[in-house]
Scaffold this active site. Structure first.
Site, PDB file in Angstrom:
ATOM      1  N   ILE A   1       0.820  -1.221   0.000  1.00 31.74           N
ATOM      2  CA  ILE A   1       0.000   0.000   0.000  1.00 31.74           C
ATOM      3  C   ILE A   1       0.860   1.280   0.000  1.00 31.74           C
ATOM      4  O   ILE A   1       0.393   2.338  -0.431  1.00 31.74           O
ATOM      5  CB  ILE A   1      -1.013  -0.023   1.172  1.00 31.74           C
ATOM      6  CG1 ILE A   1      -2.212   0.894   0.864  1.00 31.74           C
ATOM      7  CG2 ILE A   1      -0.343   0.338   2.493  1.00 31.74           C
ATOM      8  CD1 ILE A   1      -3.404   0.676   1.769  1.00 31.74           C
TER       9      ILE A   1
ATOM     10  N   ASP B   1       1.568  -0.834   9.277  1.00 35.91           N
ATOM     11  CA  ASP B   1       1.889   0.366  10.068  1.00 35.91           C
ATOM     12  C   ASP B   1       3.401   0.640  10.005  1.00 35.91           C
ATOM     13  O   ASP B   1       3.837   1.779   9.729  1.00 35.91           O
ATOM     14  CB  ASP B   1       1.450   0.102  11.513  1.00 35.91           C
ATOM     15  CG  ASP B   1       1.362   1.345  12.366  1.00 35.91           C
ATOM     16  OD1 ASP B   1       1.525   2.454  11.833  1.00 35.91           O
ATOM     17  OD2 ASP B   1       1.122   1.200  13.580  1.00 35.91           O
TER      18      ASP B   1
HETATM   19  P1  ADP Z   1      -3.395  -5.486  12.093  1.00 38.72           P
HETATM   20  O1  ADP Z   1      -2.586  -5.239  13.336  1.00 38.72           O
HETATM   21  O2  ADP Z   1      -4.539  -4.535  11.923  1.00 38.72           O
HETATM   22  O3  ADP Z   1      -3.775  -6.917  11.931  1.00 38.72           O
HETATM   23  P2  ADP Z   1      -1.242  -5.811  10.117  1.00 38.72           P
HETATM   24  O4  ADP Z   1      -0.407  -4.760   9.502  1.00 38.72           O
HETATM   25  O5  ADP Z   1      -0.562  -6.839  10.945  1.00 38.72           O
HETATM   26  O6  ADP Z   1      -2.393  -5.039  10.923  1.00 38.72           O
HETATM   27  O7  ADP Z   1      -2.028  -6.569   8.987  1.00 38.72           O
HETATM   28  C1  ADP Z   1      -3.139  -6.057   8.300  1.00 38.72           C
HETATM   29  C2  ADP Z   1      -3.056  -6.491   6.863  1.00 38.72           C
HETATM   30  O8  ADP Z   1      -2.073  -5.687   6.197  1.00 38.72           O
HETATM   31  C3  ADP Z   1      -2.646  -7.946   6.650  1.00 38.72           C
HETATM   32  O9  ADP Z   1      -3.567  -8.550   5.758  1.00 38.72           O
HETATM   33  C4  ADP Z   1      -1.270  -7.850   6.012  1.00 38.72           C
HETATM   34  O10 ADP Z   1      -1.098  -8.880   5.034  1.00 38.72           O
HETATM   35  C5  ADP Z   1      -1.345  -6.508   5.337  1.00 38.72           C
HETATM   36  N1  ADP Z   1      -0.067  -5.826   5.069  1.00 38.72           N
HETATM   37  C6  ADP Z   1       1.126  -5.939   5.679  1.00 38.72           C
HETATM   38  N2  ADP Z   1       2.038  -5.116   5.127  1.00 38.72           N
HETATM   39  C7  ADP Z   1       1.393  -4.460   4.124  1.00 38.72           C
HETATM   40  C8  ADP Z   1       1.764  -3.461   3.154  1.00 38.72           C
HETATM   41  N3  ADP Z   1       2.997  -2.981   3.097  1.00 38.72           N
HETATM   42  N4  ADP Z   1       0.804  -3.024   2.273  1.00 38.72           N
HETATM   43  C9  ADP Z   1      -0.451  -3.490   2.331  1.00 38.72           C
HETATM   44  N5  ADP Z   1      -0.869  -4.414   3.217  1.00 38.72           N
HETATM   45  C10 ADP Z   1       0.034  -4.889   4.100  1.00 38.72           C
END
Ligand code: ADP
Length: 170
Positions: free
Chosen positions: A10, A33
């Site tokens: 993203i 994040d």
């Molecule tokens: P949460 O703590 O809300 O679960 P995470 O970041 O661990 O947040 O994961 C939320 C989603 O974001 C997961 O489906 C993961 O695969 C996805 N994710 C992780 N890194 C990225 C990125 N760089 N861009 C988009 N999605 C991501």
């Protein structure tokens, strides 16, 4: 409102706003994040600290907006997803709040194109199938949806991408 699906990181998306699956501290974390703060640079953290100093932590289901720093997007909307604990009714409602409050904040800021990650489905362990249903239904049922031109669902892992592909093509 157009719905689009892509499999991507993203932080590479050039939308008016990308949404961050933040934690309530707003001070950064792992997963998406971590990627947003790492690539967006310290301007984002600085803006998050200012918000924290004003309002304290961000409650689960709520959203706040900051600059996107060095990212190609204009803004980052930080929303705090629920940590899955098996209380499905409560968790489902909070996840829907994340999408609704992010869209409302987007409209307040004149945002037309917004990209969402799969909130809560990583470290927070929300069941992916259930989370995808909630994300799509909440966006589709959003009261002011005509004010947003495009919502991009950005999936990072294969499992989420396949789920969204199936559900959006129905
Ligand atoms: P949460 O703590 O809300 O679960 P995470 O970041 O661990 O947040 O994961 C939320 C989603 O974001 C997961 O489906 C993961 O695969 C996805 N994710 C992780 N890194 C990225 C990125 N760089 N861009 C988009 N999605 C991501």
């Amino acid at each position: 409102m157009i719905l689009e699906l892509i499999k991507a990181d993203i932080t590479t998306i050039k939308a008016d706003a990308i949404v961050n699956a933040a934690n309530s501290s707003l001070l950064g974390g792992g997963g998406v994040d971590g990627a947003i703060h790492r690539k967006g640079g310290k301007e984002i953290l600085k803006a998050c600290i200012e918000i924290r100093n004003k309002q304290g932590k961000c409650k689960t289901g709520n959203a706040v907006i900051t600059t996107a720093g060095n990212l190609p997007a204009r803004y980052v909307i930080h929303t705090v997803g629920p940590v899955w604990n098996g209380e499905s009714e409560k968790n489902n409602a909070l996840l829907a709040d994340c999408y609704r409050n992010s869209l409302a904040l987007a409209i307040e800021n004149g945002i037309k194109v917004i990209a969402f990650p799969n909130i809560s489905t990583g470290i927070y362990h929300f069941p992916k199938n259930n989370a995808a249903d909630i994300a799509i239904a909440t966006v589709n049922n959003f009261a002011e949806k005509e004010k947003i031109e495009k919502v991009i669902f950005v999936c990072f892992d294969d499992e989420n991408y396949e789920l969204y592909l199936q559900k959006l093509n129905k």
